[in-house]
Design an enzyme around this catalytic site. Structure first.
Site, PDB file in Angstrom:
ATOM      1  N   HIS A   1       0.834  -1.201   0.000  1.00 23.35           N
ATOM      2  CA  HIS A   1       0.000   0.000   0.000  1.00 23.35           C
ATOM      3  C   HIS A   1       0.874   1.259   0.000  1.00 23.35           C
ATOM      4  O   HIS A   1       0.629   2.203  -0.759  1.00 23.35           O
ATOM      5  CB  HIS A   1      -0.914  -0.021   1.225  1.00 23.35           C
ATOM      6  CG  HIS A   1      -1.589   1.284   1.506  1.00 23.35           C
ATOM      7  ND1 HIS A   1      -2.818   1.618   0.991  1.00 23.35           N
ATOM      8  CD2 HIS A   1      -1.195   2.353   2.257  1.00 23.35           C
ATOM      9  CE1 HIS A   1      -3.154   2.830   1.406  1.00 23.35           C
ATOM     10  NE2 HIS A   1      -2.196   3.293   2.183  1.00 23.35           N
ATOM     11  N   GLU A   2       1.908   1.268   0.828  1.00 21.87           N
ATOM     12  CA  GLU A   2       2.789   2.439   0.894  1.00 21.87           C
ATOM     13  C   GLU A   2       3.612   2.595  -0.375  1.00 21.87           C
ATOM     14  O   GLU A   2       3.847   3.713  -0.846  1.00 21.87           O
ATOM     15  CB  GLU A   2       3.705   2.327   2.115  1.00 21.87           C
ATOM     16  CG  GLU A   2       2.984   2.464   3.440  1.00 21.87           C
ATOM     17  CD  GLU A   2       2.233   3.772   3.552  1.00 21.87           C
ATOM     18  OE1 GLU A   2       2.784   4.818   3.160  1.00 21.87           O
ATOM     19  OE2 GLU A   2       1.084   3.752   4.015  1.00 21.87           O
TER      20      GLU A   2
ATOM     21  N   HIS B   1       1.543   4.279  -2.981  1.00 21.86           N
ATOM     22  CA  HIS B   1       1.511   5.738  -2.861  1.00 21.86           C
ATOM     23  C   HIS B   1       2.653   6.363  -3.653  1.00 21.86           C
ATOM     24  O   HIS B   1       2.479   7.384  -4.332  1.00 21.86           O
ATOM     25  CB  HIS B   1       1.637   6.154  -1.399  1.00 21.86           C
ATOM     26  CG  HIS B   1       0.345   6.185  -0.649  1.00 21.86           C
ATOM     27  ND1 HIS B   1      -0.735   6.932  -1.059  1.00 21.86           N
ATOM     28  CD2 HIS B   1      -0.045   5.565   0.497  1.00 21.86           C
ATOM     29  CE1 HIS B   1      -1.741   6.778  -0.205  1.00 21.86           C
ATOM     30  NE2 HIS B   1      -1.353   5.943   0.744  1.00 21.86           N
TER      31      HIS B   1
ATOM     32  N   GLU C   1      -6.196   7.300  -0.650  1.00 21.85           N
ATOM     33  CA  GLU C   1      -5.997   6.102   0.164  1.00 21.85           C
ATOM     34  C   GLU C   1      -6.689   4.897  -0.470  1.00 21.85           C
ATOM     35  O   GLU C   1      -6.132   3.791  -0.492  1.00 21.85           O
ATOM     36  CB  GLU C   1      -6.535   6.334   1.579  1.00 21.85           C
ATOM     37  CG  GLU C   1      -5.689   7.264   2.425  1.00 21.85           C
ATOM     38  CD  GLU C   1      -4.298   6.714   2.695  1.00 21.85           C
ATOM     39  OE1 GLU C   1      -4.173   5.485   2.862  1.00 21.85           O
ATOM     40  OE2 GLU C   1      -3.348   7.500   2.712  1.00 21.85           O
TER      41      GLU C   1
END
Length: 443
Positions: free
Chosen positions: A260-261, A264, A325
């Site tokens: 997930h990071e 980003h 997000e």
């Protein structure tokens, strides 16, 4: 790579076995993702099968640590180019001074000059309207001429700053974090460091067909802090806190969080959000000057400025953050699927967090007050994406997932927990009633 979501996945790194997860799962006797501590009498009946993704007992430390989990710290969520950091407060101050000066000038005008000024405005109202409209057109043209496609997803987004600006900013931010956590960095020989390094390395190798991932040198930093957090700077510097390592139940949950990071960074969310914030702040300078010019007193102008800031925050900033997000969740889940991670663990992680908040009895804030989606909505969103992610695993020749679905295991154990809790409450209520009963025996 723009066809990443639509026409199938390229899988540069097929992993035909799960040895990497086995080795990383419990690297040494003193470090393992499963916590041996018990939660206490309230949920002692919550036993989760070892075939699933959850620990045998949810410990009090586990619940305490995951309830405050968040990612993407404020500096990473909305970084500012170096010059903007200094110019932003100056711009606001100038807007306040201009608006206040206009108000004082108007108050100082004699009544006859005020009427003359109003008459001139009425005579030239079309010229004034044309000038204001032209200014609005310029803003619209600027916005549409600075739209670009988001990598991977192809979503249109506003970009004001270039990558070179954020390259410099990332280095400055990196040095700030290193200075803050210098004494708390784990050495490379630490088992926890090796786990994070293995997971990040495997994720980056499995997604090396994405230019934004293959172009970066991913550097690992594990910070010995109880805070449950992880973030990745735009230059590939990965920061993971030990509080997160204590909070996740297994290697698959950790892999999803780091994916997930990384998403980003691959989606360039930091640069995108900074561009939008800068654009909105520039527009707000006009309204800020108007507020200070129209309000009769400084105190009212301060209140008006605060209201303007809150409206911008809750109508634009926070909803946009939640959108980013959700997009990072979607793409991060696919990154994890290409790395042969059990993507079903992502849903269980957010369900665990929902459980933690329920057990703590903390009030649930409305989602519109947060920069992140609620745990429940996040789990539901991921649950809808998991079927496609499982297809990606198949196309990447990943090994079949053995054992029952961890989401089903979690659901069954939650039902067992609720039934046990209700039975215990009923028993306690019965005992309490019996203790109050008085038996009247005849003499």
């Amino acid at each position: 790579y723009r066809n990443f979501l639509g026409k199938g996945q390229r899988c540069p790194c097929n992993v035909p076995n799960t040895e990497i997860w086995k080795n990383a799962h419990c690297s040494s006797g003193r470090f393992c993702f499963h916590s041996p501590q018990s939660l206490g009498e309230k949920i002692t009946s919550l036993q989760i099968s070892s075939a699933g993704l959850l620990p045998g007992h949810l410990s009090a430390r586990h619940i305490q640590s995951i309830r405050s989990f968040h990612t993407s710290p404020s500096l990473q969520a909305a970084p500012f180019p170096v010059l903007w950091v200094f110019l932003k407060p100056v711009q606001k101050l100038l807007a306040i001074i201009v608006g206040r000066s206009i108000r004082k000038w108007w108050k100082a005008l004699p009544p006859n000059k005020r009427e003359l000024f109003k008459e001139n405005v009425r005579k030239n109202k079309w010229k004034i309207l044309l000038s204001v409209s032209s200014l609005g057109v310029l803003f619209v043209v600027f916005y549409f001429t600075h739209l670009e496609e988001t990598p991977i997803t192809g979503r249109a987004r506003l970009l004001v700053f270039g990558k070179e600006h954020f390259g410099q900013l990332s280095q400055i931010e990196y040095h700030m974090w290193m200075e803050e956590f210098e004494s708390k960095m784990l050495p490379e020989t630490d088992a926890r460091y090796q786990v994070v390094k293995t997971v990040v390395g495997h994720l980056s190798e499995s997604n090396k067909d994405i230019p934004q991932i293959s172009a970066l040198n991913w550097v690992i930093h594990v910070v010995d802090e109880p805070e449950v957090n992880a973030f990745v700077l735009p230059n590939g510097q990965v920061f993971v806190f030990t509080g997160l390592l204590n909070a996740v139940s297994d290697i698959h949950q950790l892999s999803f969080i780091l994916a997930h990071e990384i998403a980003h960074v691959a989606l360039e969310h930091a640069m995108e959000k900074a561009s939008l914030v800068h654009f909105l702040d520039f527009l707000s300078l006009i309204f800020l000057a108007m507020i200070w010019a129209i309000c009769p007193r400084d105190s009212l102008a301060v209140v008006g400025q605060w209201i303007q800031g809150k409206l911008q925050e809750f109508m634009f900033d926070r909803p946009y953050s939640r959108t980013l997000e959700a997009e990072a969740d979607k793409v991060g889940l696919q990154f994890a699927a290409k790395a042969c991670v059990d993507v079903r663990a992502s849903t269980v992680f957010w369900q665990l967090m929902e459980l933690a908040e329920t057990i703590k009895g903390e009030p649930k804030l409305p989602e519109w007050l947060s920069t992140h989606p609620s745990h429940e909505n996040r789990a539901e969103h991921l649950d809808r994406l998991i079927p496609e992610a499982l297809k990606i695993r198949e196309r990447c020749n990943c090994p079949s997932l053995s054992g029952p679905d961890p989401r089903l295991i979690f659901k069954l154990n939650m039902q067992h927990l609720l039934e046990s809790s209700k039975a215990q409450e009923t028993q306690n209520s019965t005992n309490k009633d019996l203790s109050k009963t008085k038996l009247d025996f005849p003499h």
